[in-house]
Design an enzyme around this catalytic site. Structure first.
Site, PDB file in Angstrom:
ATOM      1  N   ASP A   1      -7.640   1.117 -25.742  1.00  0.00           N
ATOM      2  CA  ASP A   1      -8.264   0.937 -24.426  1.00  0.00           C
ATOM      3  C   ASP A   1      -8.297   2.256 -23.661  1.00  0.00           C
ATOM      4  O   ASP A   1      -7.435   3.094 -23.822  1.00  0.00           O
ATOM      5  CB  ASP A   1      -7.459  -0.099 -23.607  1.00  0.00           C
ATOM      6  CG  ASP A   1      -7.901  -1.514 -23.924  1.00  0.00           C
ATOM      7  OD1 ASP A   1      -7.253  -2.447 -23.443  1.00  0.00           O
ATOM      8  OD2 ASP A   1      -8.883  -1.639 -24.678  1.00  0.00           O
TER       9      ASP A   1
ATOM     10  N   ARG B   1      -1.095  -7.503 -21.029  1.00  0.00           N
ATOM     11  CA  ARG B   1      -1.971  -7.107 -22.147  1.00  0.00           C
ATOM     12  C   ARG B   1      -1.256  -6.223 -23.148  1.00  0.00           C
ATOM     13  O   ARG B   1      -1.624  -6.159 -24.317  1.00  0.00           O
ATOM     14  CB  ARG B   1      -3.199  -6.367 -21.598  1.00  0.00           C
ATOM     15  CG  ARG B   1      -4.263  -7.226 -20.957  1.00  0.00           C
ATOM     16  CD  ARG B   1      -5.366  -6.354 -20.361  1.00  0.00           C
ATOM     17  NE  ARG B   1      -5.927  -5.447 -21.352  1.00  0.00           N
ATOM     18  CZ  ARG B   1      -6.863  -5.788 -22.234  1.00  0.00           C
ATOM     19  NH1 ARG B   1      -7.309  -7.033 -22.244  1.00  0.00           N
ATOM     20  NH2 ARG B   1      -7.350  -4.932 -23.105  1.00  0.00           N
TER      21      ARG B   1
ATOM     22  N   GLU C   1       2.458  -9.525   8.244  1.00  0.00           N
ATOM     23  CA  GLU C   1       2.502  -8.075   8.469  1.00  0.00           C
ATOM     24  C   GLU C   1       3.408  -7.389   7.457  1.00  0.00           C
ATOM     25  O   GLU C   1       3.599  -6.171   7.509  1.00  0.00           O
ATOM     26  CB  GLU C   1       3.016  -7.784   9.888  1.00  0.00           C
ATOM     27  CG  GLU C   1       2.096  -8.286  10.979  1.00  0.00           C
ATOM     28  CD  GLU C   1       0.688  -7.726  10.847  1.00  0.00           C
ATOM     29  OE1 GLU C   1      -0.246  -8.545  10.880  1.00  0.00           O
ATOM     30  OE2 GLU C   1       0.520  -6.506  10.668  1.00  0.00           O
TER      31      GLU C   1
ATOM     32  N   PRO D   1       0.812  -1.225   0.000  1.00  0.00           N
ATOM     33  CA  PRO D   1       0.000   0.000   0.000  1.00  0.00           C
ATOM     34  C   PRO D   1       0.845   1.274   0.000  1.00  0.00           C
ATOM     35  O   PRO D   1       0.360   2.330  -0.403  1.00  0.00           O
ATOM     36  CB  PRO D   1      -0.811  -0.110   1.300  1.00  0.00           C
ATOM     37  CG  PRO D   1      -0.808  -1.545   1.636  1.00  0.00           C
ATOM     38  CD  PRO D   1       0.514  -2.070   1.150  1.00  0.00           C
TER      39      PRO D   1
HETATM   40  C1  9WO Z   1       0.163  -3.259   5.264  1.00  0.00           C
HETATM   41  C2  9WO Z   1      -0.064  -1.897   5.591  1.00  0.00           C
HETATM   42  C3  9WO Z   1      -0.969  -1.285   6.435  1.00  0.00           C
HETATM   43  C4  9WO Z   1      -0.959   0.114   6.518  1.00  0.00           C
HETATM   44  C5  9WO Z   1      -0.033   0.857   5.772  1.00  0.00           C
HETATM   45  C6  9WO Z   1       0.873   0.222   4.947  1.00  0.00           C
HETATM   46  C7  9WO Z   1       0.861  -1.164   4.873  1.00  0.00           C
HETATM   47  N1  9WO Z   1       1.621  -1.998   4.144  1.00  0.00           N
HETATM   48  C8  9WO Z   1       1.206  -3.233   4.372  1.00  0.00           C
HETATM   49  C9  9WO Z   1       1.808  -4.380   3.695  1.00  0.00           C
HETATM   50  O1  9WO Z   1       2.681  -4.242   2.860  1.00  0.00           O
HETATM   51  N2  9WO Z   1       1.339  -5.605   3.994  1.00  0.00           N
HETATM   52  C10 9WO Z   1       1.883  -6.790   3.397  1.00  0.00           C
HETATM   53  C11 9WO Z   1       1.377  -7.088   2.006  1.00  0.00           C
HETATM   54  C12 9WO Z   1       1.499  -7.919   4.213  1.00  0.00           C
HETATM   55  C13 9WO Z   1       0.049  -7.928   4.397  1.00  0.00           C
HETATM   56  C14 9WO Z   1      -0.630  -8.042   3.013  1.00  0.00           C
HETATM   57  N3  9WO Z   1      -0.014  -7.202   2.070  1.00  0.00           N
HETATM   58  C15 9WO Z   1      -0.719  -6.281   1.384  1.00  0.00           C
HETATM   59  C16 9WO Z   1      -0.330  -5.697   0.207  1.00  0.00           C
HETATM   60  N4  9WO Z   1      -1.898  -5.809   1.773  1.00  0.00           N
HETATM   61  N5  9WO Z   1      -2.310  -4.901   0.848  1.00  0.00           N
HETATM   62  C17 9WO Z   1      -1.395  -4.839  -0.099  1.00  0.00           C
HETATM   63  C18 9WO Z   1      -1.501  -3.954  -1.241  1.00  0.00           C
HETATM   64  C19 9WO Z   1      -0.546  -4.000  -2.255  1.00  0.00           C
HETATM   65  C20 9WO Z   1      -0.672  -3.121  -3.312  1.00  0.00           C
HETATM   66  N6  9WO Z   1      -1.704  -2.234  -3.387  1.00  0.00           N
HETATM   67  C21 9WO Z   1      -2.609  -2.200  -2.390  1.00  0.00           C
HETATM   68  C22 9WO Z   1      -2.536  -3.045  -1.298  1.00  0.00           C
END
Ligand code: 9WO
Length: 265
Positions: A169, A154, A116, A89
């Site tokens: 697209d 794609r 995490e 994220p």
């Molecule tokens: C969790 C998190 C929470 C608050 C702010 C930043 C953060 N980063 C992460 C994170 O990297 N978590 C790891 C990957 C482990 C848990 C699941 N993961 C994840 C990747 N959850 N959401 C994503 C993600 C990746 C790309 N775009 C949006 C969400």
């Protein structure tokens, strides 16, 4: 193009990659995309991929050794990666520009985090690109990785039957898409627009472009700055703006409302 996705859920990733346009392109050998089971790169009896966090706190952290071993083994087998992508994220927003950039690379490795997150030394040493598909936290990096792979693959010539349709697209030229219809001509009292059944291809093309301009103006005015506009587009935009002004409607920006924000009060 060669893409390797490192994950603790290879079956989940493989299932998604086996279907549709991407699945057929893999079968035809147009792209070489593989899910890599992170546990194959562990060295202990229990095939451990995570451990408790230093400094305490909830959950577990993905260990650096298996991830380093995976990236290094893939490099030895396939050649050094052009990019090592971590789905997170806090990464840079995944836009069409990022898709175009990645689609020009030869070999991409994507790390799918779980728990995490991954040990920071992975991000410090191995990762070249941290990418986010949106401001929300998911249960893992696999679904975002599949979004990246689908969008990037794609753009590889030969993946989508008609390369011209990919170039047209949405977002390729900055405009949203026009409405699509198919049979029946009338469904539950709603008819297909007459122009689409007129057989006048020039009129149809003009109608579709006008719908792209209208939809982009109404739904994503933020894209207008980047859209490739013709004189006709600009004329239509001026008409839309005048119509809104006459109706006392300000040019819509994202008004901050989110689905579910509707309240009765
Ligand atoms: C969790 C998190 C929470 C608050 C702010 C930043 C953060 N980063 C992460 C994170 O990297 N978590 C790891 C990957 C482990 C848990 C699941 N993961 C994840 C990747 N959850 N959401 C994503 C993600 C990746 C790309 N775009 C949006 C969400």
């Amino acid at each position: 193009m060669v893409i390797d996705l490192i994950t603790i859920f290879p079956a989940m990733v493989e299932a998604a990659l086996a279907e549709g346009v991407i699945g057929r392109a893999r079968t035809r050998g147009v792209v070489d995309i593989r899910a890599r089971d992170l546990r194959e790169f562990t060295s202990d009896r229990h095939r451990t991929v995570d451990d408790v966090p230093y400094g305490g706190g909830p959950g577990m952290v993905m260990k650096p050794e298996p991830l380093f071993a995976a990236v290094e083994a893939i490099a030895a087998e396939r050649g050094p990666a052009s990019a090592v992508v971590l789905m997170t994220p806090q990464g840079r927003p995944f836009t069409h520009a990022a898709v175009e950039g990645l689609s020009r690379l030869e070999r991409i490795v994507v790390i799918c985090g779980r728990y995490e997150g991954v040990d920071e030394r992975v991000a410090d040493v191995l990762v070249t690109d941290e990418i986010s598909i949106g401001d929300y936290v998911l249960s893992g990096g696999e679904l975002p990785a599949l979004v990246v792979v689908d969008a990037v693959a794609r753009l590889v010539p030969g993946v989508v039957g008609d390369d011209a349709s990919v170039a047209a697209d949405s977002f390729a030229d900055g405009w949203l898409d026009y409405p699509h219809y198919t049979r029946p001509a009338v469904f539950r009292g709603r008819a297909v627009p007459d122009v689409l059944v007129s057989g006048h291809h020039g009129e149809i093309e003009r109608w579709r472009r006008a719908e792209q301009v209208r939809r982009t103006y109404e739904r994503r005015p933020d894209l207008l700055d980047r859209a490739v506009t013709t004189a006709d587009d600009r004329k239509l935009l001026a008409e839309l703006r005048q119509r809104n002004a006459a109706a006392g409607v300000s040019d819509r920006k994202t008004d901050g409302q989110e689905p579910g924000d509707e309240r009765d009060d």
